[in-house]
Design an enzyme around this catalytic site. Sequence first.
Site, PDB file in Angstrom:
ATOM      1  N   ASP A  58       2.963  -0.190  -4.154  1.00 29.79           N
ATOM      2  CA  ASP A  58       3.925  -1.229  -3.774  1.00 29.79           C
ATOM      3  C   ASP A  58       4.524  -2.043  -4.923  1.00 29.79           C
ATOM      4  OD1 ASP A  58       2.897  -0.294  -1.409  1.00 29.79           O
ATOM      5  OD2 ASP A  58       2.007  -2.180  -0.765  1.00 29.79           O
ATOM      6  N   CYS A  61      -3.100  -5.373  -0.427  1.00 26.84           N
ATOM      7  CA  CYS A  61      -2.994  -3.913  -0.302  1.00 26.84           C
ATOM      8  C   CYS A  61      -3.972  -3.166  -1.203  1.00 26.84           C
ATOM      9  CB  CYS A  61      -1.563  -3.474  -0.577  1.00 26.84           C
ATOM     10  SG  CYS A  61      -0.384  -4.142   0.633  1.00 26.84           S
ATOM     11  N   LYS A  70       5.357   1.982   4.355  1.00 26.04           N
ATOM     12  CA  LYS A  70       4.274   1.512   5.215  1.00 26.04           C
ATOM     13  C   LYS A  70       4.506   0.046   5.591  1.00 26.04           C
ATOM     14  CE  LYS A  70       1.178   0.238   1.360  1.00 26.04           C
ATOM     15  NZ  LYS A  70       1.007  -1.202   1.651  1.00 26.04           N
TER      16      LYS A  70
END
Length: 204
Positions: A18, A111, A78
Amino acid sequence: MATIGRLSTKDSVLFLCDMQEKFRPNIFQFTNIVSNAARLLQASRVLGIPPILTEQYPKGLGPTVPELGAGELTAHAKTSFTMMIAEVEKQLQELGNPKQAILCGIETHACIACTAYDLLEKGMEVHIVADAVSSRSQTDRLFALSRLKQSGAFLTTTEAVLLQLVQDAKHPNFKEIQKLMAHPSPDTGLLTFFQWSLESSFLL
């Protein structure tokens, strides 16, 4: 016997989590974190280690930043905090279920942590590259690193990973890896973490 965490090129996978445009202004040490992750990605190409790339809600948070150098990779979109979505699980299966995960990206307490817990529960050995992960808050980042260590993840650094993967100056790819270490990794604020850890150990 507990594993000692020796990395191997034959059974590792690189997780890139990310590192997206909208996070740029808010993540502590973002530029240096991405720079270190980019070196790991370059090393993975040299050493034949497969990379896995995710993006958190790219419609709102934008694409992966170009300086990571991941333009040829398929980014798995996601919304969950963990990277372990169905597409990633499938990719791991196609790779023969590697046993070691090298994890970098953002955010450490969100995350990165959720992914690490899922990987650990799968029985994988997890290596968190401490100078290639970060959060908006340095407090969240440092406490997350401490929590991840308690859960059984190995904390390491970019250069340590590069050296462990080649093991020997006679390695056929050593000179290419050596070029990635021409300049030492920038300070990303980790000395605070180790000072805090040392003081905590004396109090116990």
